[in-house]
Design a protein around this motif. Structure first.
Motif, PDB file in Angstrom:
ATOM      1  N   ALA A 198       0.988  -1.364   0.054  1.00  0.00           N
ATOM      2  CA  ALA A 198       0.057   0.141   0.010  1.00  0.00           C
ATOM      3  C   ALA A 198       0.919   1.369   0.076  1.00  0.00           C
ATOM      4  N   GLY A 199       1.974   1.099   0.802  1.00  0.00           N
ATOM      5  CA  GLY A 199       3.036   2.191   0.671  1.00  0.00           C
ATOM      6  C   GLY A 199       3.611   2.717  -0.328  1.00  0.00           C
ATOM      7  N   GLU A 242      -4.886   2.540 -11.610  1.00  0.00           N
ATOM      8  CA  GLU A 242      -3.902   1.571 -12.330  1.00  0.00           C
ATOM      9  C   GLU A 242      -3.507   0.490 -11.316  1.00  0.00           C
ATOM     10  N   ALA A 243      -3.271   1.085 -10.058  1.00  0.00           N
ATOM     11  CA  ALA A 243      -2.909   0.008  -8.869  1.00  0.00           C
ATOM     12  C   ALA A 243      -3.790  -0.981  -8.319  1.00  0.00           C
ATOM     13  N   GLY A 244      -5.205  -0.417  -8.811  1.00  0.00           N
ATOM     14  CA  GLY A 244      -6.248  -1.439  -7.882  1.00  0.00           C
ATOM     15  C   GLY A 244      -6.557  -0.970  -6.587  1.00  0.00           C
ATOM     16  N   ALA A 245      -6.256   0.335  -6.220  1.00  0.00           N
ATOM     17  CA  ALA A 245      -6.068   0.750  -4.754  1.00  0.00           C
ATOM     18  C   ALA A 245      -7.298   2.042  -4.741  1.00  0.00           C
ATOM     19  N   GLY A 246      -7.599   1.987  -3.446  1.00  0.00           N
ATOM     20  CA  GLY A 246      -8.818   2.816  -2.988  1.00  0.00           C
ATOM     21  C   GLY A 246      -7.792   3.932  -2.522  1.00  0.00           C
ATOM     22  N   SER A 247      -8.898   5.029  -1.803  1.00  0.00           N
ATOM     23  CA  SER A 247      -8.730   6.255  -1.337  1.00  0.00           C
ATOM     24  C   SER A 247      -9.015   6.307   0.019  1.00  0.00           C
ATOM     25  N   PRO A 248      -8.069   6.442   1.069  1.00  0.00           N
ATOM     26  CA  PRO A 248      -8.905   6.407   2.512  1.00  0.00           C
ATOM     27  C   PRO A 248      -9.314   7.910   2.654  1.00  0.00           C
ATOM     28  N   PHE A 249      -8.742   8.867   1.863  1.00  0.00           N
ATOM     29  CA  PHE A 249      -9.120  10.418   1.948  1.00  0.00           C
ATOM     30  C   PHE A 249     -10.620  10.716   1.337  1.00  0.00           C
ATOM     31  N   LEU A 250     -10.796  10.011   0.362  1.00  0.00           N
ATOM     32  CA  LEU A 250     -12.182  10.242  -0.394  1.00  0.00           C
ATOM     33  C   LEU A 250     -13.489  10.179   0.488  1.00  0.00           C
ATOM     34  N   ASN A 251     -14.162  10.954   0.639  1.00  0.00           N
ATOM     35  CA  ASN A 251     -15.501  10.808   1.515  1.00  0.00           C
ATOM     36  C   ASN A 251     -15.223  10.645   2.897  1.00  0.00           C
ATOM     37  N   LEU A 267       4.654  27.349  -2.774  1.00  0.00           N
ATOM     38  CA  LEU A 267       4.972  26.281  -2.001  1.00  0.00           C
ATOM     39  C   LEU A 267       3.775  25.577  -1.941  1.00  0.00           C
ATOM     40  N   VAL A 268       3.922  24.073  -2.263  1.00  0.00           N
ATOM     41  CA  VAL A 268       2.948  22.820  -2.364  1.00  0.00           C
ATOM     42  C   VAL A 268       3.036  21.957  -1.361  1.00  0.00           C
ATOM     43  N   SER A 269       2.199  21.514  -0.484  1.00  0.00           N
ATOM     44  CA  SER A 269       2.278  20.349   0.143  1.00  0.00           C
ATOM     45  C   SER A 269       1.167  19.481  -0.261  1.00  0.00           C
ATOM     46  N   ILE A 270       1.550  18.191  -0.590  1.00  0.00           N
ATOM     47  CA  ILE A 270       0.546  17.042  -1.049  1.00  0.00           C
ATOM     48  C   ILE A 270       0.542  15.855  -0.128  1.00  0.00           C
ATOM     49  N   ASP A 271      -0.687  15.660   0.487  1.00  0.00           N
ATOM     50  CA  ASP A 271      -0.792  14.496   1.277  1.00  0.00           C
ATOM     51  C   ASP A 271      -1.615  13.673   0.756  1.00  0.00           C
ATOM     52  N   ALA A 272      -1.179  12.307   0.697  1.00  0.00           N
ATOM     53  CA  ALA A 272      -1.675  11.229  -0.123  1.00  0.00           C
ATOM     54  C   ALA A 272      -1.889   9.828   0.786  1.00  0.00           C
ATOM     55  N   GLY A 273      -3.044   9.157   0.268  1.00  0.00           N
ATOM     56  CA  GLY A 273      -3.267   7.889   1.038  1.00  0.00           C
ATOM     57  C   GLY A 273      -3.634   6.988   0.143  1.00  0.00           C
ATOM     58  N   ALA A 274      -3.451   5.556   0.312  1.00  0.00           N
ATOM     59  CA  ALA A 274      -3.890   4.512  -0.561  1.00  0.00           C
ATOM     60  C   ALA A 274      -4.404   3.280   0.525  1.00  0.00           C
ATOM     61  N   THR A 275      -5.351   2.548  -0.053  1.00  0.00           N
ATOM     62  CA  THR A 275      -5.907   1.390   0.565  1.00  0.00           C
ATOM     63  C   THR A 275      -5.880   0.529  -0.312  1.00  0.00           C
ATOM     64  N   LEU A 276      -4.958  -0.643   0.229  1.00  0.00           N
ATOM     65  CA  LEU A 276      -4.744  -1.964  -0.871  1.00  0.00           C
ATOM     66  C   LEU A 276      -4.820  -3.111  -0.212  1.00  0.00           C
ATOM     67  N   ASP A 277      -5.767  -4.009  -0.573  1.00  0.00           N
ATOM     68  CA  ASP A 277      -5.980  -5.198   0.100  1.00  0.00           C
ATOM     69  C   ASP A 277      -6.443  -5.043   1.695  1.00  0.00           C
ATOM     70  N   GLY A 278      -6.973  -3.820   2.024  1.00  0.00           N
ATOM     71  CA  GLY A 278      -7.363  -3.626   3.281  1.00  0.00           C
ATOM     72  C   GLY A 278      -6.481  -3.019   4.091  1.00  0.00           C
ATOM     73  N   TRP A 279      -5.243  -2.776   3.618  1.00  0.00           N
ATOM     74  CA  TRP A 279      -4.319  -2.072   4.538  1.00  0.00           C
ATOM     75  C   TRP A 279      -4.031  -0.524   3.882  1.00  0.00           C
TER      76      TRP A 279
END
Length: 255
Positions: free
Chosen positions: A16-17, A50-59, A96-108
């Protein structure tokens, strides 16, 4: 309650990381003068697809939020510290831009953040960003079995304060696992030797947030999400998901 992860779970979290690292790399490569924040969010969505991952941020909707978060990344520009909502705002030279991102893959879940400058960088912004990453590295170095949460907090806070920067009170790191925010909380300032002992299998999001003026005051924007410096000074944010292991800290969101 803190959930210790097995070595097998840590391997799954590493996958996931990797996706998070790919998102941040793609977004930073796409960030240029004239590109909108919403377009950067679309870049991130495509990497997740493309990675088949979800987003823990969305909603996602914590108790303080008036509405669910509408995007898969946070885009915080200039005086925005964290939680910036992607809009039609277009990037300008020197932002100056800060980007915070997350991914959920196989429940992690993985969670990470970077700060950078678009176009020509101000020397003050470069120093601020460099210090954010130095504080992150100091926090990671302190994330070893036998230390305590306070040791991580003290390491981060010492770097920030020595450099003359402010720290927004009440916001910091957290546990990560099956969900994006788990116990324990990881402050960005604290006393060494205090707090929960660090054990093999703990996974923490370590995330310094720095305010360039040296003042700590901030306020929420009208969108109810974005946190801005109260004096209009610029801010930087850096983050990695880190596993505590008997062999030392393992960064799960490295590229």
């Amino acid at each position: 309650m803190v959930q210790l992860k097995t070595d097998t779970s840590l391997e799954a979290m590493r996958e996931a990381g990797r996706v998070v690292a790919q998102v941040l790399t793609a977004v930073q490569e796409a960030a240029a003068v004239g590109v909108s924040l919403r377009e950067l969010d679309e870049v991130a969505r495509e990497v997740l697809r493309e990675a088949g991952a979800g987003s823990p941020f969305l909603n996602y909707r914590p108790h303080f939020a008036p509405t669910p978060f509408p995007a898969v990344i946070c885009t915080s520009v200039n005086d925005a510290i964290v939680h910036g909502v992607p809009t039609g705002q277009r990037l300008r030279d020197g932002d100056l831009v800060s980007i915070d991102a997350g991914a959920t893959l196989d429940g992690w879940v993985g969670d990470s953040a970077v700060s950078f400058t678009v176009g020509r960088a101000r020397p003050a912004d470069t120093r601020l960003i460099d210090t954010a990453f130095a504080a992150l590295n100091a926090g990671i170095a302190a994330a070893v079995v036998g230390n305590r949460i306070g040791d991580i907090a003290h390491a981060i806070g010492s770097v920030c304060r020595t450099a003359g920067y402010g720290i927004p009170e009440g916001f910091g790191g957290h546990g990560v696992g099956r969900s994006m925010h788990e116990d324990p909380s990881v402050p960005n300032e604290g006393r060494p030797g205090r707090g929960m002992p660090l054990r093999h299998g703990m996974v923490l999001a370590i995330e310094p947030m720095l305010i360039g003026s040296g003042h700590d005051a901030f306020h929420p924007d009208r969108d109810g999400w974005t946190l801005r410096t109260s004096d209009g000074s610029r801010a930087a944010h850096a983050e990695h998901t880190v596993a505590i292991t008997d062999e030392g800290p393992r960064v799960l969101t490295a590229l």
